[in-house]
Design a protein around this motif. Structure first.
Motif, short mmCIF file in Angstrom:
data_model
loop_
_atom_site.label_atom_id
_atom_site.label_comp_id
_atom_site.label_asym_id
_atom_site.label_seq_id
_atom_site.Cartn_x
_atom_site.Cartn_y
_atom_site.Cartn_z
N ALA A 32 -16.40 -68.98 18.09
CA ALA A 32 -15.74 -68.15 17.61
C ALA A 32 -14.31 -68.66 17.74
CB ALA A 32 -15.62 -66.82 18.37
N ALA A 33 -13.83 -69.37 18.67
CA ALA A 33 -12.41 -69.84 18.89
C ALA A 33 -12.38 -71.07 17.89
CB ALA A 33 -12.31 -70.22 20.23
N SER A 34 -13.29 -71.89 17.62
CA SER A 34 -13.19 -72.83 16.66
C SER A 34 -12.99 -72.48 15.09
CB SER A 34 -14.18 -73.73 16.79
OG SER A 34 -14.21 -74.98 16.04
N ALA A 35 -13.91 -71.12 14.94
CA ALA A 35 -13.68 -70.60 13.50
C ALA A 35 -12.43 -70.28 13.27
CB ALA A 35 -14.70 -69.80 13.66
N ARG A 36 -11.71 -69.64 14.58
CA ARG A 36 -10.53 -68.93 14.14
C ARG A 36 -9.26 -69.84 14.12
NH1 ARG A 36 -12.59 -64.51 17.44
NH2 ARG A 36 -12.66 -62.51 15.93
N ILE A 37 -9.49 -71.17 14.73
CA ILE A 37 -8.52 -72.09 14.58
C ILE A 37 -8.58 -72.50 12.99
CG2 ILE A 37 -8.22 -74.79 14.76
CD1 ILE A 37 -8.97 -74.42 17.50
N GLU A 38 -9.69 -72.77 12.38
CA GLU A 38 -9.86 -73.00 11.03
C GLU A 38 -9.25 -71.87 9.98
OE1 GLU A 38 -13.81 -75.75 10.95
OE2 GLU A 38 -13.85 -73.69 10.64
N ARG A 73 -5.73 -72.94 19.12
CA ARG A 73 -6.48 -74.21 19.64
C ARG A 73 -6.18 -74.06 21.22
NH1 ARG A 73 -2.57 -78.08 16.02
NH2 ARG A 73 -3.99 -78.05 14.21
N ALA A 74 -5.33 -73.28 21.78
CA ALA A 74 -5.15 -73.01 23.26
C ALA A 74 -6.38 -72.26 23.58
CB ALA A 74 -3.99 -72.51 23.68
N THR A 75 -6.78 -71.27 22.86
CA THR A 75 -7.78 -70.32 23.09
C THR A 75 -9.03 -71.16 23.28
OG1 THR A 75 -6.63 -68.51 22.28
CG2 THR A 75 -9.12 -68.32 22.47
N LEU A 76 -9.35 -72.07 22.44
CA LEU A 76 -10.32 -72.86 22.14
C LEU A 76 -10.67 -73.66 23.70
CD1 LEU A 76 -12.98 -74.12 21.13
CD2 LEU A 76 -11.62 -75.47 19.72
N THR A 77 -9.52 -74.43 23.79
CA THR A 77 -9.63 -75.13 25.09
C THR A 77 -10.04 -74.20 26.57
OG1 THR A 77 -7.64 -76.73 24.20
CG2 THR A 77 -8.02 -76.66 26.50
N THR A 78 -9.15 -73.06 26.67
CA THR A 78 -9.64 -72.07 27.66
C THR A 78 -11.08 -71.78 27.75
OG1 THR A 78 -7.21 -71.43 27.45
CG2 THR A 78 -8.99 -70.07 28.69
N GLU A 88 -13.07 -65.91 9.87
CA GLU A 88 -12.90 -64.78 10.59
C GLU A 88 -14.43 -64.03 10.69
OE1 GLU A 88 -10.98 -63.21 12.68
OE2 GLU A 88 -9.31 -64.43 12.43
N LEU A 89 -14.97 -64.09 9.69
CA LEU A 89 -16.26 -63.51 9.60
C LEU A 89 -17.38 -64.33 10.41
CD1 LEU A 89 -18.30 -61.42 8.42
CD2 LEU A 89 -18.88 -63.26 6.39
N ALA A 90 -17.22 -65.70 10.48
CA ALA A 90 -18.00 -66.66 11.57
C ALA A 90 -17.71 -66.45 12.88
CB ALA A 90 -17.69 -67.96 10.99
#
Length: 470
Positions: free
Chosen positions: A147-153, A91-96, A293-295
């Motif tokens: 990519a960051a949003s997909a990794r949160i999921e 989540r922090a990565t997405l914000t950044t 992760e694929l997304a």
């Protein structure tokens, strides 16, 4: 003759062009793969009139100790805590990442006093405001945000997978412990019986009614029984320590929790397997994580490709000299083009494509593993179900045979060797019966886990690491 563009019209046209370019995002358009799965299960699917769903399955064991152990494990699990912290990091990565698409501003101020000997000193004060904004012309920031949003999921799915795996491991260890206790009791009963036989044989040998070799056989059987009983108790102790590890509570507390309940192997409600393989694959959080992760890997291809193109940024600054009342300012675009980087950016695109291919292979491997796990659990369940009734009957018949042989031995019509063979057969049959009973429950637990453990696609995780309850 066409009219020349005014500065205002030129500015408007430039802004329109920038917005149009900013709407472009290079790279592939992601589409989730369709898993290759059969339309039906090849292994026998259990059908039972009392079959239930995965939701709240543990409560239907009707075992208070098991329910308590799972609750304790989930309340203080380092594994789940680690999974939750990975969600927070994502989540922090997405914000950044999203911050990179927004304007940035900074302010600074300074004050300096200067002078020379014999002259009047002066003080110079100034304030400065800087602003910059990188236009996301080719979607590099947006692709990274995807990519960051997909990794949160993906990390949220990992959290649910950790919860399902933890509950299954606690339950399986508890079932093994209960079965281990029953086996230990069986070995203790055999030890008590063998002890009496050895004492009787020793008396008969001393009186000269039987050969010394029978005494040696009786002593050997007693030593073997003692060794088996000690080994079984040690196995139970190891399982108890595993429960301590999983629940985070010490042995006295675990033993006190189990003291008031049944010592039998807990029997779960049968799970209904009504869904086809393709539906089951959508119920598994581990596969959901692999797909996300694929997304993310697909989006990172676009981000790497966007780096091949020029970047445009707008920057400006305002400086105010407080003492002199002088204000200066600057504003303008800056275009950056990479002329030579030794192939680094092109290599980054190749690397992103390779990562996507690897993620796709991982997802496909995960699909195969998921189908195999369900099929194996179904085969094992069917096998143990067919063997269980026969094993129970064999245990009863061998016990009857042992009792009859022991009576004949006391009457002098059967040898000690016959008695010990009957004893070994009866004990082996009882062990097989108890092991199959435990295995059946373990295979139900394995099926529960293989079917996704009641996880619902799209289920989110609270910002509190224990906020999402099973």
């Amino acid at each position: 003759m066409p009219k020349a563009l005014t500065p205002h019209a030129l500015s408007t046209a430039s802004a329109t062009l920038l917005l149009a370019l900013a709407g472009c995002a290079v790279g592939p358009t992601y589409q989730a793969p369709t898993p290759a799965a059969a339309t039906t299960w090849h292994a026998p699917v259990p059908h039972d009139g009392q079959s239930t769903t995965l939701q709240n399955w543990w409560a239907q064991f009707n075992d208070a100790a098991l329910t308590q152990f799972i609750t304790w494990a989930e309340a203080d699990s380092p594994t789940r805590t680690q999974a939750w912290t990975r969600i927070e990091q994502a989540r922090a990565t997405l914000t950044t990442t999203r911050a990179g698409a927004l304007p940035a501003a900074s302010a600074s101020g300074s004050a300096a006093r200067s002078g020379a000997s014999g002259t009047t000193s002066t003080t110079v004060r100034s304030a400065r405001l800087d602003a910059s904004w990188e236009i996301d012309l080719f979607g590099r920031v947006r692709r990274n945000a995807e990519a960051a949003s997909a990794r949160i999921e993906a990390r949220e799915a990992d959290w649910h997978e950790a919860r399902v795996s933890l509950a299954a491991e606690v339950a399986d260890t508890y079932v093994q412990y209960r079965a281990c206790g029953l086996l230990a009791d069986a070995y203790e009963r055999e030890l008590a019986s063998v002890t009496k036989t050895e004492a009787t044989t020793a008396t008969m040998v001393q009186a000269g009614f039987t050969a010394p070799s029978d005494g040696a056989l009786a002593r050997a059987s007693l030593a073997s029984s003692r060794s088996s009983a000690v080994r079984q108790r040690a196995q139970c102790s190891l399982l108890l320590k595993s429960l301590v590890y999983l629940t985070g509570h010490d042995e006295p507390e675990l033993l006190a929790t189990m003291a008031g309940g049944s010592t039998a192997v807990p029997q779960p409600a049968h799970l209904g397997v009504d869904s086809v393989p393709a539906q089951v694959l959508r119920q598994r959080p581990d596969l959901a994580s692999l797909e996300r992760e694929l997304a993310a890997s697909s989006a990172e291809i676009g981000a790497a490709q966007a780096d091949l193109y020029p970047s445009l940024s707008l920057s400006g600054a305002i400086t105010r000299s407080l003492g002199q009342g002088l204000t200066t300012w600057s504003f303008g675009p800056a275009l950056a083009v990479s002329l030579f980087d030794g192939g680094a950016k092109r290599a980054a695109v190749d690397s992103a494509n390779a990562s996507y291919t690897s993620a796709l292979a991982g997802y496909q491997q995960g699909v195969r593993s998921a189908v195999r796990e369900v099929e194996e659990a179904l085969v094992n369940l069917d096998s143990t179900r067919q063997r269980a009734s026969e094993a129970h009957r064999a245990a009863e018949e061998y016990r009857h045979y042992l009792n009859a042989t022991e009576a004949n031995w006391r009457a002098g019509t059967a040898s000690l060797l016959n008695l010990e063979e009957a004893r070994r057969s009866a004990l082996s049959a009882e062990i097989d019966d108890l092991t199959l009973e435990q295995s059946q429950v373990s295979y139900w637990i394995a099926l529960y886990k293989a079917l996704g453990g009641g996880w619902t696609p799209g289920a989110t995780v609270s910002t509190n690491k224990n906020g999402a309850q099973p």
